[in-house]
Structure formats: structure tokens, C-alpha cells
Design a protein around this motif. Sequence first.
Motif, PDB file in Angstrom:
ATOM      1  N   UNK A 274      18.730 -16.748 -26.172  1.00  0.00           N
ATOM      2  CA  UNK A 274      18.000 -16.699 -27.431  1.00  0.00           C
ATOM      3  C   UNK A 274      18.887 -16.169 -28.561  1.00  0.00           C
ATOM      4  N   UNK A 275      18.762 -16.782 -29.733  1.00  0.00           N
ATOM      5  CA  UNK A 275      19.452 -16.287 -30.916  1.00  0.00           C
ATOM      6  C   UNK A 275      18.638 -15.131 -31.487  1.00  0.00           C
ATOM      7  N   UNK A 276      19.301 -14.008 -31.758  1.00  0.00           N
ATOM      8  CA  UNK A 276      18.619 -12.809 -32.230  1.00  0.00           C
ATOM      9  C   UNK A 276      19.381 -12.215 -33.404  1.00  0.00           C
ATOM     10  N   UNK A 277      18.643 -11.596 -34.314  1.00  0.00           N
ATOM     11  CA  UNK A 277      19.251 -10.941 -35.473  1.00  0.00           C
ATOM     12  C   UNK A 277      19.506  -9.473 -35.153  1.00  0.00           C
ATOM     13  N   UNK A 278      20.300  -8.843 -36.003  1.00  0.00           N
ATOM     14  CA  UNK A 278      20.562  -7.415 -35.837  1.00  0.00           C
ATOM     15  C   UNK A 278      19.277  -6.609 -35.950  1.00  0.00           C
ATOM     16  N   UNK A 279      18.360  -7.013 -36.826  1.00  0.00           N
ATOM     17  CA  UNK A 279      17.095  -6.297 -36.967  1.00  0.00           C
ATOM     18  C   UNK A 279      16.270  -6.381 -35.696  1.00  0.00           C
ATOM     19  N   UNK A 280      16.331  -7.531 -35.018  1.00  0.00           N
ATOM     20  CA  UNK A 280      15.592  -7.689 -33.771  1.00  0.00           C
ATOM     21  C   UNK A 280      16.239  -6.893 -32.638  1.00  0.00           C
ATOM     22  N   UNK A 281      17.558  -6.813 -32.648  1.00  0.00           N
ATOM     23  CA  UNK A 281      18.262  -6.059 -31.597  1.00  0.00           C
ATOM     24  C   UNK A 281      18.050  -4.563 -31.788  1.00  0.00           C
ATOM     25  N   UNK A 282      18.277  -4.078 -32.994  1.00  0.00           N
ATOM     26  CA  UNK A 282      18.225  -2.639 -33.249  1.00  0.00           C
ATOM     27  C   UNK A 282      16.827  -2.220 -33.710  1.00  0.00           C
ATOM     28  N   UNK A 283      15.842  -2.488 -32.867  1.00  0.00           N
ATOM     29  CA  UNK A 283      14.467  -2.087 -33.172  1.00  0.00           C
ATOM     30  C   UNK A 283      14.134  -0.720 -32.596  1.00  0.00           C
ATOM     31  N   UNK A 284      15.133  -0.090 -31.996  1.00  0.00           N
ATOM     32  CA  UNK A 284      15.011   1.256 -31.431  1.00  0.00           C
ATOM     33  C   UNK A 284      16.412   1.856 -31.379  1.00  0.00           C
ATOM     34  N   UNK A 285      16.540   3.161 -31.169  1.00  0.00           N
ATOM     35  CA  UNK A 285      17.877   3.747 -31.059  1.00  0.00           C
ATOM     36  C   UNK A 285      18.688   3.023 -29.974  1.00  0.00           C
ATOM     37  N   UNK A 286      19.930   2.711 -30.297  1.00  0.00           N
ATOM     38  CA  UNK A 286      20.746   1.883 -29.408  1.00  0.00           C
ATOM     39  C   UNK A 286      22.154   2.441 -29.276  1.00  0.00           C
ATOM     40  N   UNK A 287      22.687   2.357 -28.068  1.00  0.00           N
ATOM     41  CA  UNK A 287      24.080   2.698 -27.804  1.00  0.00           C
ATOM     42  C   UNK A 287      24.860   1.391 -27.764  1.00  0.00           C
ATOM     43  N   UNK A 288      25.669   1.174 -28.809  1.00  0.00           N
ATOM     44  CA  UNK A 288      26.377  -0.090 -29.008  1.00  0.00           C
ATOM     45  C   UNK A 288      27.818   0.030 -28.540  1.00  0.00           C
ATOM     46  N   UNK A 289      28.239  -0.941 -27.722  1.00  0.00           N
ATOM     47  CA  UNK A 289      29.599  -0.941 -27.169  1.00  0.00           C
ATOM     48  C   UNK A 289      30.183  -2.342 -27.280  1.00  0.00           C
ATOM     49  N   UNK A 290      31.479  -2.415 -27.591  1.00  0.00           N
ATOM     50  CA  UNK A 290      32.194  -3.681 -27.667  1.00  0.00           C
ATOM     51  C   UNK A 290      33.172  -3.769 -26.495  1.00  0.00           C
ATOM     52  N   UNK A 291      33.033  -4.798 -25.672  1.00  0.00           N
ATOM     53  CA  UNK A 291      33.911  -4.953 -24.520  1.00  0.00           C
ATOM     54  C   UNK A 291      33.877  -6.387 -24.028  1.00  0.00           C
ATOM     55  N   UNK A 292      34.284  -6.597 -22.781  1.00  0.00           N
ATOM     56  CA  UNK A 292      34.237  -7.943 -22.208  1.00  0.00           C
ATOM     57  C   UNK A 292      34.094  -7.844 -20.699  1.00  0.00           C
ATOM     58  N   UNK A 293      33.513  -8.861 -20.106  1.00  0.00           N
ATOM     59  CA  UNK A 293      33.125  -8.779 -18.700  1.00  0.00           C
ATOM     60  C   UNK A 293      34.312  -8.861 -17.750  1.00  0.00           C
ATOM     61  N   UNK A 294      35.435  -9.423 -18.189  1.00  0.00           N
ATOM     62  CA  UNK A 294      36.619  -9.542 -17.344  1.00  0.00           C
ATOM     63  C   UNK A 294      37.484  -8.291 -17.403  1.00  0.00           C
ATOM     64  N   UNK A 295      37.046  -7.296 -18.132  1.00  0.00           N
ATOM     65  CA  UNK A 295      37.757  -6.031 -18.308  1.00  0.00           C
ATOM     66  C   UNK A 295      37.970  -5.362 -16.945  1.00  0.00           C
ATOM     67  N   UNK A 296      39.192  -4.926 -16.630  1.00  0.00           N
ATOM     68  CA  UNK A 296      39.466  -4.397 -15.298  1.00  0.00           C
ATOM     69  C   UNK A 296      38.690  -3.139 -14.924  1.00  0.00           C
ATOM     70  N   UNK A 297      38.652  -2.135 -15.808  1.00  0.00           N
ATOM     71  CA  UNK A 297      37.982  -0.897 -15.395  1.00  0.00           C
ATOM     72  C   UNK A 297      37.340  -0.138 -16.547  1.00  0.00           C
ATOM     73  N   UNK A 298      37.911  -0.182 -17.726  1.00  0.00           N
ATOM     74  CA  UNK A 298      37.400   0.613 -18.839  1.00  0.00           C
ATOM     75  C   UNK A 298      35.963   0.215 -19.192  1.00  0.00           C
ATOM     76  N   UNK A 299      35.732  -1.061 -19.405  1.00  0.00           N
ATOM     77  CA  UNK A 299      34.390  -1.522 -19.823  1.00  0.00           C
ATOM     78  C   UNK A 299      33.314  -1.233 -18.779  1.00  0.00           C
TER      79      UNK A 299
END
Length: 207
Positions: A59-84
Motif C-alpha cells: 500500500x502507498x502511504x503518506x508520512x501523516x498516515x505513517x506517523x500517526x503515533x510516536x515512532x522510532x524511525x530507522x534507515x537501513x537495508x535488509x541485506x545489512x550484515x549485522x548493524x541493521x
Amino acid sequence: MGDRKILLIGSAAAIGLMAGGALFLTQQGGAGTGCSASTVAGGMDAFGTEFTLTRQDGQRVTSAEVFDRPSLLYFGYTFCPDVCPLDSARNAEAAALLDEDGMEVQTVFVTVDPRRDTPEVLADYTSLFSDDMIGLTGSDEEIAAVNKGWRNYFKANDAEDQEYYLVDHMTNTYLVMPGTETVEFFSRDTPPEVMAETVACHIGATS
């Protein structure tokens, strides 16, 4: 998943340079609400942007729809070896601690690798950490724009390998309140208990 499991036990040298987080963010005495453990040049209100991205359910979602409550936001990727994976697990644990205290906080994972991180891949990844974790992907341009909004550096090391490449990226987690207001960041060495305590303070200050 087999290749990814192999990488999980491999070296994370290519992304270790970014593990300390942003150069312009420093952990020191807070101000404002009295909850902050960090300061940033220009203030935390310089972070964030409106966006429309694709959630792990397609589903396509806007930032307002995502952040409708306090959120812990992280930028990473699924192929990340260990940090993510470690950071995602820590964030999920902090959210679980807050849930035990009756505070609804969600975790949000935005990919820096949209080429490989399709909604289906994100769905498998986020389910490893929490049933409530939101995974977001999009076009190259959309991902670049949202990363720019949170001043998140990333770079794919794919010049020689278009399949098994690593991605350099910063590893801060941001506390985003409803309305896309970023009020705090956490470095990757912040324990989940400390993160939960700080988030609870911010929620209490805005209640």
C-alpha cells in the motif's frame, strides 16, 4: 535467506564507518522539554519531510498516515550484515518496554536499498523483529528524498557487484511524533531501556 545468513556472520567493515551516526549530532546535555539527551546544529525541527512511500503490504502511504503515533524511525537495508538487524531488534525491544507501560510506540524501517528491498522482502524482514514494525520502500528518487529530509547519508557499493553489494549508511534512530515532528535521536549504542525512558519522557511532555 541463505546468502543473507552467511553475510550476517561476515565482516561489516564497509558500513562500520557510519556506525557512529551523524557527524553533526552529539550526545550531550538536553534542553527544551528536559527529556533530550542530544543536541543538533540547527535544532531537531530541521529533520523530517513529508513523503509518500510503499509499505510492506504494497500500500502507498503518506508520512501523516505513517506517523500517526510516536515512532522510532530507522534507515537501513535488509541485506545489512549485522548493524541493521541489531538496531532493529533494539528498537523493537524499546517499543515493547513502552508497551508494557501502556504507551503505544511503533517502529518504522525505511530502506536505503530500494533496488533489492521490495515490499515482499521488507515484509519478511520486519516480521523477524515485530508484528507492528512498518517497512517502507519506494523509487530511487523517493528514497533519496526521504533520506535527505532526515539528513541520512547512504551510498551503495555496487560498482563491481550488482547483487551482493553492501550499503554505507548512518545508523541513528529518530523519535518522530505525530505530525512528522522529529524531537530526538538515538545513537546505536543507546540501550533499549534508556531509549524507552527518553521516549516516555517526550510522550509525557506532549500529553
